[in-house]
Design a protein around this motif. Sequence first.
Motif, PDB file in Angstrom:
ATOM      1  N   LEU A   1      60.894  43.278  37.835  1.00  0.00           N
ATOM      2  CA  LEU A   1      61.688  42.909  39.291  1.00  0.00           C
ATOM      3  C   LEU A   1      61.230  41.169  38.605  1.00  0.00           C
ATOM      4  CD1 LEU A   1      64.018  41.277  41.041  1.00  0.00           C
ATOM      5  CD2 LEU A   1      61.766  42.203  43.010  1.00  0.00           C
ATOM      6  N   VAL A   2      59.638  41.207  39.088  1.00  0.00           N
ATOM      7  CA  VAL A   2      59.044  39.899  38.498  1.00  0.00           C
ATOM      8  C   VAL A   2      59.467  38.958  37.278  1.00  0.00           C
ATOM      9  CG1 VAL A   2      56.976  38.955  38.672  1.00  0.00           C
ATOM     10  CG2 VAL A   2      57.456  40.000  40.354  1.00  0.00           C
ATOM     11  N   GLY A   3      59.590  40.352  36.435  1.00  0.00           N
ATOM     12  CA  GLY A   3      59.592  39.819  34.885  1.00  0.00           C
ATOM     13  C   GLY A   3      61.165  39.207  34.817  1.00  0.00           C
ATOM     14  N   ALA A   4      62.140  39.967  36.155  1.00  0.00           N
ATOM     15  CA  ALA A   4      63.288  38.889  35.977  1.00  0.00           C
ATOM     16  C   ALA A   4      63.271  37.625  36.437  1.00  0.00           C
ATOM     17  CB  ALA A   4      64.835  40.438  36.657  1.00  0.00           C
ATOM     18  N   LEU A   5      62.602  37.281  37.023  1.00  0.00           N
ATOM     19  CA  LEU A   5      62.565  36.488  38.175  1.00  0.00           C
ATOM     20  C   LEU A   5      62.289  35.276  36.836  1.00  0.00           C
ATOM     21  CD1 LEU A   5      60.882  37.337  41.348  1.00  0.00           C
ATOM     22  CD2 LEU A   5      63.532  36.697  40.647  1.00  0.00           C
ATOM     23  N   LEU A   6      61.624  35.517  36.252  1.00  0.00           N
ATOM     24  CA  LEU A   6      60.872  34.999  35.408  1.00  0.00           C
ATOM     25  C   LEU A   6      61.592  34.517  34.244  1.00  0.00           C
ATOM     26  CD1 LEU A   6      58.314  32.990  34.020  1.00  0.00           C
ATOM     27  CD2 LEU A   6      56.895  34.938  33.609  1.00  0.00           C
ATOM     28  N   PHE A   7      62.099  35.870  33.890  1.00  0.00           N
ATOM     29  CA  PHE A   7      63.039  35.600  32.407  1.00  0.00           C
ATOM     30  C   PHE A   7      64.606  34.589  32.757  1.00  0.00           C
ATOM     31  CE2 PHE A   7      65.830  37.236  29.415  1.00  0.00           C
ATOM     32  CZ  PHE A   7      64.474  37.786  28.033  1.00  0.00           C
ATOM     33  N   LEU A   8      64.824  34.360  34.183  1.00  0.00           N
ATOM     34  CA  LEU A   8      65.973  33.516  34.557  1.00  0.00           C
ATOM     35  C   LEU A   8      65.848  32.297  34.362  1.00  0.00           C
ATOM     36  CD1 LEU A   8      68.979  33.813  35.391  1.00  0.00           C
ATOM     37  CD2 LEU A   8      67.506  33.138  37.931  1.00  0.00           C
ATOM     38  N   PRO A   9      64.992  31.477  34.820  1.00  0.00           N
ATOM     39  CA  PRO A   9      65.119  30.094  33.996  1.00  0.00           C
ATOM     40  C   PRO A   9      65.322  30.591  32.567  1.00  0.00           C
ATOM     41  CG  PRO A   9      63.028  31.038  35.031  1.00  0.00           C
ATOM     42  CD  PRO A   9      63.728  31.852  35.152  1.00  0.00           C
TER      43      PRO A   9
ATOM     44  N   ALA B   1      72.675  39.610  31.650  1.00  0.00           N
ATOM     45  CA  ALA B   1      72.369  41.279  31.879  1.00  0.00           C
ATOM     46  C   ALA B   1      70.698  41.290  32.721  1.00  0.00           C
ATOM     47  CB  ALA B   1      71.580  41.584  30.782  1.00  0.00           C
ATOM     48  N   THR B   2      70.090  39.473  32.248  1.00  0.00           N
ATOM     49  CA  THR B   2      69.040  39.099  33.518  1.00  0.00           C
ATOM     50  C   THR B   2      69.546  39.323  34.944  1.00  0.00           C
ATOM     51  OG1 THR B   2      68.021  38.028  31.726  1.00  0.00           O
ATOM     52  CG2 THR B   2      67.480  37.956  33.867  1.00  0.00           C
TER      53      THR B   2
ATOM     54  N   LEU C   1      69.330  54.590  33.961  1.00  0.00           N
ATOM     55  CA  LEU C   1      68.867  54.926  33.097  1.00  0.00           C
ATOM     56  C   LEU C   1      69.677  53.016  31.752  1.00  0.00           C
ATOM     57  CD1 LEU C   1      70.112  58.309  31.489  1.00  0.00           C
ATOM     58  CD2 LEU C   1      67.751  57.227  32.493  1.00  0.00           C
ATOM     59  N   ALA C   2      70.694  52.630  32.273  1.00  0.00           N
ATOM     60  CA  ALA C   2      71.352  51.567  32.351  1.00  0.00           C
ATOM     61  C   ALA C   2      69.909  50.239  31.842  1.00  0.00           C
ATOM     62  CB  ALA C   2      72.745  51.048  31.931  1.00  0.00           C
ATOM     63  N   VAL C   3      69.846  50.647  33.119  1.00  0.00           N
ATOM     64  CA  VAL C   3      69.016  49.840  33.785  1.00  0.00           C
ATOM     65  C   VAL C   3      67.752  49.857  32.672  1.00  0.00           C
ATOM     66  CG1 VAL C   3      67.113  48.829  35.689  1.00  0.00           C
ATOM     67  CG2 VAL C   3      69.724  49.386  36.016  1.00  0.00           C
ATOM     68  N   ILE C   4      67.230  50.137  33.251  1.00  0.00           N
ATOM     69  CA  ILE C   4      65.708  51.078  32.207  1.00  0.00           C
ATOM     70  C   ILE C   4      65.803  50.069  30.941  1.00  0.00           C
ATOM     71  CG2 ILE C   4      64.477  52.351  31.512  1.00  0.00           C
ATOM     72  CD1 ILE C   4      64.744  54.417  33.743  1.00  0.00           C
ATOM     73  N   TYR C   5      66.919  50.721  30.354  1.00  0.00           N
ATOM     74  CA  TYR C   5      67.088  50.405  28.733  1.00  0.00           C
ATOM     75  C   TYR C   5      67.493  49.398  28.391  1.00  0.00           C
ATOM     76  CZ  TYR C   5      65.744  54.739  27.417  1.00  0.00           C
ATOM     77  OH  TYR C   5      64.734  55.952  26.920  1.00  0.00           O
ATOM     78  N   THR C   6      67.677  48.453  30.048  1.00  0.00           N
ATOM     79  CA  THR C   6      68.494  46.954  29.261  1.00  0.00           C
ATOM     80  C   THR C   6      67.223  46.477  29.402  1.00  0.00           C
ATOM     81  OG1 THR C   6      70.326  47.246  29.978  1.00  0.00           O
ATOM     82  CG2 THR C   6      69.287  44.719  30.313  1.00  0.00           C
ATOM     83  N   ARG C   7      66.489  46.517  30.248  1.00  0.00           N
ATOM     84  CA  ARG C   7      65.070  45.925  30.430  1.00  0.00           C
ATOM     85  C   ARG C   7      63.998  45.953  29.116  1.00  0.00           C
ATOM     86  NH1 ARG C   7      63.569  49.008  35.832  1.00  0.00           N
ATOM     87  NH2 ARG C   7      64.462  47.529  37.576  1.00  0.00           N
ATOM     88  N   TYR C   8      64.542  46.738  28.594  1.00  0.00           N
ATOM     89  CA  TYR C   8      63.400  47.398  27.229  1.00  0.00           C
ATOM     90  C   TYR C   8      64.346  46.137  26.320  1.00  0.00           C
ATOM     91  CZ  TYR C   8      61.244  52.004  28.505  1.00  0.00           C
ATOM     92  OH  TYR C   8      60.066  52.186  29.649  1.00  0.00           O
ATOM     93  N   LEU C   9      64.960  46.000  26.278  1.00  0.00           N
ATOM     94  CA  LEU C   9      65.777  45.388  25.594  1.00  0.00           C
ATOM     95  C   LEU C   9      65.578  43.752  25.219  1.00  0.00           C
ATOM     96  CD1 LEU C   9      68.290  45.849  22.792  1.00  0.00           C
ATOM     97  CD2 LEU C   9      70.062  45.211  24.502  1.00  0.00           C
ATOM     98  N   ILE C  10      66.050  43.513  26.464  1.00  0.00           N
ATOM     99  CA  ILE C  10      65.937  41.944  26.716  1.00  0.00           C
ATOM    100  C   ILE C  10      64.295  41.349  26.946  1.00  0.00           C
ATOM    101  CG2 ILE C  10      68.374  41.376  27.394  1.00  0.00           C
ATOM    102  CD1 ILE C  10      67.191  41.036  30.614  1.00  0.00           C
ATOM    103  N   GLY C  11      64.004  42.401  27.158  1.00  0.00           N
ATOM    104  CA  GLY C  11      62.259  41.755  27.395  1.00  0.00           C
ATOM    105  C   GLY C  11      61.525  42.670  26.077  1.00  0.00           C
TER     106      GLY C  11
ATOM    107  N   GLN D   1      57.393  33.370  26.779  1.00  0.00           N
ATOM    108  CA  GLN D   1      58.440  34.658  26.602  1.00  0.00           C
ATOM    109  C   GLN D   1      57.687  35.489  26.893  1.00  0.00           C
ATOM    110  OE1 GLN D   1      59.878  32.437  23.104  1.00  0.00           O
ATOM    111  NE2 GLN D   1      61.589  32.956  23.751  1.00  0.00           N
ATOM    112  N   LEU D   2      56.586  35.670  26.451  1.00  0.00           N
ATOM    113  CA  LEU D   2      56.049  37.087  26.277  1.00  0.00           C
ATOM    114  C   LEU D   2      55.234  37.309  27.652  1.00  0.00           C
ATOM    115  CD1 LEU D   2      53.817  38.717  24.546  1.00  0.00           C
ATOM    116  CD2 LEU D   2      51.457  37.056  24.724  1.00  0.00           C
ATOM    117  N   VAL D   3      54.959  37.062  28.801  1.00  0.00           N
ATOM    118  CA  VAL D   3      54.491  37.310  29.542  1.00  0.00           C
ATOM    119  C   VAL D   3      55.960  38.468  30.508  1.00  0.00           C
ATOM    120  CG1 VAL D   3      54.384  36.941  32.433  1.00  0.00           C
ATOM    121  CG2 VAL D   3      53.019  35.965  29.965  1.00  0.00           C
TER     122      VAL D   3
END
Length: 211
Positions: free
Chosen positions: A88-96, A123-124, A14-24, A74-76
Amino acid sequence: MSLLAWKQKVWLQLAVIYTRYLIGGAFVFASLIKLKGRRFTTLSGESAPIHSAAHFFETLYQAGPYWKFIGLGQLVAGLLLMTQRYALVGALLFLPIIANVYVITYSYDFGATTWTTGLMLLATVGLLAWDWNILRALVHQPVLPAPTSALYERRLWEAVGGVLFLYTAIYRALVDQYNALQWFAICGLVGLLGLVIAAVLHRRERRALPS
């Protein structure tokens, strides 16, 4: 404790799910102002000292297409994270992107903002570590199965992510003088409602199982 053992813990799922919501959601929120061709702040940096943060952002803003390109990235990235399915694709794009933002805020001494971007970067990295059983294929290691709970696999989380994305995108697209606290509060209520619905459905399914 191994990564696969950690992935069995429901609270961490659940922490992973909501972390994605938060930073996304934070990235989607920040992206729309750039795509609209507006400044990141209400202050113009045209007359600011050349080494100031205001002057730096003014230079990016004056770049025009590049300013919008940053917003699109940022939007994507934020959208992919919030879908859960493509997180997972989002996190890979998010990191750089977030690594670059963190270095900027650190270099220009943004104060508390530096801590915020630093936490988003951590978090990423944590989200990527969560999917290391898949990412290990990049270093020529076999992908490891890591079954999670039925609660984590619910399609409900995709729906919640869709609602959060649409609300954030529409709100930022239509409102210039935004209220960040109001936006965050409504997103929090949507996330809480999703959690309550998921808990109720999970409890009903468990009761329906033969004893």
